[in-house]
Design an enzyme around this catalytic site. Sequence first.
Site, mmCIF file in Angstrom:
data_model
loop_
_atom_site.group_PDB
_atom_site.id
_atom_site.type_symbol
_atom_site.label_atom_id
_atom_site.label_comp_id
_atom_site.label_asym_id
_atom_site.label_seq_id
_atom_site.Cartn_x
_atom_site.Cartn_y
_atom_site.Cartn_z
ATOM 1 N N ASP A 1 0.828 -1.186 -0.022
ATOM 2 C CA ASP A 1 -0.017 0.087 -0.068
ATOM 3 C C ASP A 1 0.831 0.947 0.122
ATOM 4 O O ASP A 1 2.151 1.081 0.312
ATOM 5 C CB ASP A 1 -0.957 0.092 1.263
ATOM 6 C CG ASP A 1 -1.639 1.153 1.262
ATOM 7 O OD1 ASP A 1 -2.217 1.876 0.429
ATOM 8 O OD2 ASP A 1 -1.853 1.616 2.624
ATOM 9 N N ASP B 1 -0.127 4.847 1.051
ATOM 10 C CA ASP B 1 -0.649 5.765 2.060
ATOM 11 C C ASP B 1 -0.631 5.111 3.480
ATOM 12 O O ASP B 1 -1.419 4.252 3.746
ATOM 13 C CB ASP B 1 -2.242 6.514 1.688
ATOM 14 C CG ASP B 1 -2.169 7.222 0.532
ATOM 15 O OD1 ASP B 1 -1.683 8.381 0.467
ATOM 16 O OD2 ASP B 1 -2.920 6.856 -0.620
#
Length: 218
Positions: A10, A12
């Site tokens: 991922d 963020d």
Amino acid sequence: MPPVRAVVFDMDGVLVDSEPVWEEVRRAFVADHGGRWPPDTQDRLMGMSTEEWAAYLATDLVEGPTTEEVAYQVIDRMSGRYAEHVPLLPGAVEAVRRLADDHVLGLASSSPRALIDLVLGEIGVAGLFRATVSTEEVDAGKPAPDGYLVAAARIGVPAAACAAVEDSSNGLRSAAAAGMRVIAVPRPEYPPAPDALALAAHVASGLDEVTGELLRSL
């Protein structure tokens, strides 16, 4: 389970400490348009695709701007913030480079394509990822598994042979639903729900723990 051959990050909350920036920018946008910001808003927004969060802001929090106008204005503000400073998390670049030595890398992010490309380019790791996926490019955002499944397909590694590195409740649920082994690196400011954290094969205190040795143990 097959050995882990690939790692899907991922972005963020894992590579960049962007959730506070997203919250500041969206809060400011809502305030500028005379809207309201309920206490659970940030938790709701984490993991949503651009279309999903822009529609939520346009429908539930402000009056006037369309979904498209909300998305354009918020992303433009985010781009300006990143152009000034990319808020890298400790060990992010080192973790990407370390794992790229022996694993195929992918990325599945809820950020729009423009911000993914901007961030990875600014921190100098864009070329280490075989494929990156924005939830703009799939049918449903996290917690649906779509982004992770598309990332696995694009890097050419079955989801069962991938490990995902995630921080949020919806991200953990998304990666687990895709059939990946999940490494949680929770952010204290935005702790994942207990049921989501329970989906993780390993809970790390930071990216320094995410090593080839850990992947071999999963």
